[in-house]
Design a protein around this motif. Structure first.
Motif, PDB file in Angstrom:
ATOM      1  N   SER A  98       0.837  -1.203   0.000  1.00  0.00           N
ATOM      2  CA  SER A  98       0.000   0.000   0.000  1.00  0.00           C
ATOM      3  C   SER A  98       0.871   1.253   0.000  1.00  0.00           C
ATOM      4  O   SER A  98       0.677   2.165   0.805  1.00  0.00           O
ATOM      5  N   ARG A  99       1.821   1.291  -0.916  1.00  0.00           N
ATOM      6  CA  ARG A  99       2.800   2.377  -0.967  1.00  0.00           C
ATOM      7  C   ARG A  99       2.619   3.217  -2.219  1.00  0.00           C
ATOM      8  O   ARG A  99       2.568   2.701  -3.335  1.00  0.00           O
ATOM      9  N   LEU A 100       2.493   4.529  -2.037  1.00  0.00           N
ATOM     10  CA  LEU A 100       2.471   5.439  -3.167  1.00  0.00           C
ATOM     11  C   LEU A 100       3.851   5.432  -3.807  1.00  0.00           C
ATOM     12  O   LEU A 100       4.859   5.710  -3.142  1.00  0.00           O
ATOM     13  N   LEU A 101       3.893   5.091  -5.090  1.00  0.00           N
ATOM     14  CA  LEU A 101       5.174   5.019  -5.777  1.00  0.00           C
ATOM     15  C   LEU A 101       5.562   6.350  -6.403  1.00  0.00           C
ATOM     16  O   LEU A 101       6.738   6.698  -6.432  1.00  0.00           O
ATOM     17  N   ILE A 102       4.585   7.080  -6.935  1.00  0.00           N
ATOM     18  CA  ILE A 102       4.855   8.374  -7.546  1.00  0.00           C
ATOM     19  C   ILE A 102       3.574   9.191  -7.616  1.00  0.00           C
ATOM     20  O   ILE A 102       2.497   8.650  -7.823  1.00  0.00           O
ATOM     21  N   LYS A 103       3.692  10.470  -7.374  1.00  0.00           N
ATOM     22  CA  LYS A 103       2.550  11.364  -7.512  1.00  0.00           C
ATOM     23  C   LYS A 103       2.385  11.755  -8.969  1.00  0.00           C
ATOM     24  O   LYS A 103       3.294  11.610  -9.775  1.00  0.00           O
ATOM     25  N   SER A 104       1.200  12.273  -9.303  1.00  0.00           N
ATOM     26  CA  SER A 104       0.950  12.719 -10.661  1.00  0.00           C
ATOM     27  C   SER A 104       0.326  14.118 -10.615  1.00  0.00           C
ATOM     28  O   SER A 104      -0.646  14.333  -9.899  1.00  0.00           O
ATOM     29  N   PRO A 105       0.927  15.085 -11.369  1.00  0.00           N
ATOM     30  CA  PRO A 105       2.093  14.925 -12.244  1.00  0.00           C
ATOM     31  C   PRO A 105       3.385  14.873 -11.436  1.00  0.00           C
ATOM     32  O   PRO A 105       3.454  15.398 -10.323  1.00  0.00           O
ATOM     33  N   ALA A 106       4.421  14.262 -12.017  1.00  0.00           N
ATOM     34  CA  ALA A 106       5.714  14.165 -11.357  1.00  0.00           C
ATOM     35  C   ALA A 106       6.582  15.338 -11.784  1.00  0.00           C
ATOM     36  O   ALA A 106       6.539  15.769 -12.926  1.00  0.00           O
ATOM     37  N   LYS A 107       7.362  15.843 -10.862  1.00  0.00           N
ATOM     38  CA  LYS A 107       8.249  16.956 -11.162  1.00  0.00           C
ATOM     39  C   LYS A 107       9.626  16.679 -10.566  1.00  0.00           C
ATOM     40  O   LYS A 107       9.740  16.054  -9.509  1.00  0.00           O
ATOM     41  N   LYS A 108      10.660  17.151 -11.248  1.00  0.00           N
ATOM     42  CA  LYS A 108      12.010  17.027 -10.716  1.00  0.00           C
ATOM     43  C   LYS A 108      12.055  17.672  -9.337  1.00  0.00           C
ATOM     44  O   LYS A 108      11.573  18.782  -9.126  1.00  0.00           O
ATOM     45  N   GLY A 109      12.614  16.948  -8.379  1.00  0.00           N
ATOM     46  CA  GLY A 109      12.704  17.456  -7.016  1.00  0.00           C
ATOM     47  C   GLY A 109      11.574  17.010  -6.121  1.00  0.00           C
ATOM     48  O   GLY A 109      11.654  17.164  -4.896  1.00  0.00           O
ATOM     49  N   ASP A 110      10.498  16.436  -6.701  1.00  0.00           N
ATOM     50  CA  ASP A 110       9.426  15.883  -5.866  1.00  0.00           C
ATOM     51  C   ASP A 110      10.012  14.847  -4.913  1.00  0.00           C
ATOM     52  O   ASP A 110      10.859  14.038  -5.298  1.00  0.00           O
ATOM     53  N   ALA A 111       9.560  14.843  -3.686  1.00  0.00           N
ATOM     54  CA  ALA A 111      10.071  13.886  -2.698  1.00  0.00           C
ATOM     55  C   ALA A 111       8.939  13.442  -1.789  1.00  0.00           C
ATOM     56  O   ALA A 111       8.016  14.211  -1.506  1.00  0.00           O
ATOM     57  N   TRP A 112       8.987  12.209  -1.348  1.00  0.00           N
ATOM     58  CA  TRP A 112       7.967  11.672  -0.454  1.00  0.00           C
ATOM     59  C   TRP A 112       8.569  10.520   0.348  1.00  0.00           C
ATOM     60  O   TRP A 112       9.544   9.892  -0.064  1.00  0.00           O
ATOM     61  N   ALA A 113       7.959  10.252   1.492  1.00  0.00           N
ATOM     62  CA  ALA A 113       8.431   9.168   2.355  1.00  0.00           C
ATOM     63  C   ALA A 113       7.927   7.825   1.845  1.00  0.00           C
ATOM     64  O   ALA A 113       6.808   7.721   1.337  1.00  0.00           O
ATOM     65  N   VAL A 114       8.773   6.801   1.944  1.00  0.00           N
ATOM     66  CA  VAL A 114       8.377   5.430   1.614  1.00  0.00           C
ATOM     67  C   VAL A 114       8.736   4.538   2.793  1.00  0.00           C
ATOM     68  O   VAL A 114       9.726   4.766   3.480  1.00  0.00           O
ATOM     69  N   GLU A 115       7.911   3.542   3.014  1.00  0.00           N
ATOM     70  CA  GLU A 115       8.194   2.627   4.117  1.00  0.00           C
ATOM     71  C   GLU A 115       7.506   1.290   3.878  1.00  0.00           C
ATOM     72  O   GLU A 115       6.335   1.245   3.493  1.00  0.00           O
TER      73      GLU A 115
END
Length: 203
Positions: A98-115
């Motif tokens: 249940s992990r978000l892999l990428i937001k949309s739209p994607a932009k250079k420098g976008d960052a998010w936590a994964v676990e």
């Protein structure tokens, strides 16, 4: 134990023509196919395996994908959802992500936590994912202009590391998906590359 960290990517592209009306919605470019029948063959050192989308179910506001993974004589399923919000990996084999892999739209420098949730049989790691600038990547399947997503591991087994640990970088190409993966763990480097990609046959 095996580490399972896969990152997918959506990127929105907008085109403009002088004196032409501006479209109300931008055309979405997906970094993961959404049609049953798409097939990938990957190679990692001497290992080789195949991934095939076996089911694509349209649900309200999203597409639910079932991907069959075959390796070493065995097989299991991964599941994903793709929506306007991005790509989420729900499960891999019997493990819940249940992990978000990428937001949309994607932009250079976008960052998010994964676990990765703590579960028996899978290494629970956590960290930060960051989108880089698209670049040319050459693999056995061909040359692609792909977007890198880099994960820096900062937590293992729920414990924050004193210094960042291994890093994972995934390169995703439009309408193809993952074309290259690189893991760096201290002085050890490991690569996974796309050997072939077969798009789904449109009916």
């Amino acid at each position: 134990m095996r580490v399972v960290i896969v990152v997918g990517l959506l990127f929105a592209a907008v085109t403009h023509v002088a004196a032409a009306p501006v479209p109300k919605t931008a055309t979405k470019v997906t970094y993961y196919p959404t049609t049953a029948g798409a097939k990938w063959v990957y190679q990692q050192e001497k290992r080789e395996w195949e991934e095939v989308i076996t089911k694509a179910e349209q649900r309200k506001g999203e597409t639910l994908l079932t991907v069959s993974v075959t390796e070493g004589g065995g097989s299991y399923d991964d599941t994903y959802t793709i929506s306007d919000e991005g790509v989420t990996k729900l499960t891999t084999s019997n493990f819940q992500l249940s992990r978000l892999l990428i937001k949309s739209p994607a932009k250079k420098g976008d960052a998010w936590a994964v676990e990765t949730p703590v579960q028996k049989g899978i290494l629970p790691e956590g960290g930060m994912a960051t989108v880089g600038e698209a670049e040319d990547v050459e693999v056995p399947a061909g040359k692609y202009h792909a977007v890198p997503v880099r994960i820096v591991v900062t937590k293992t087994n729920g414990q924050v590391l004193a210094t960042p640990g291994r890093t994972y970088t995934h390169w995703y190409a439009p309408d193809v998906g993952l074309v290259k993966f690189h893991c760096q763990d201290g002085g050890t480097d490991l690569d996974r590359v796309l050997k072939s990609f077969t798009p789904a046959v449109r009916k």
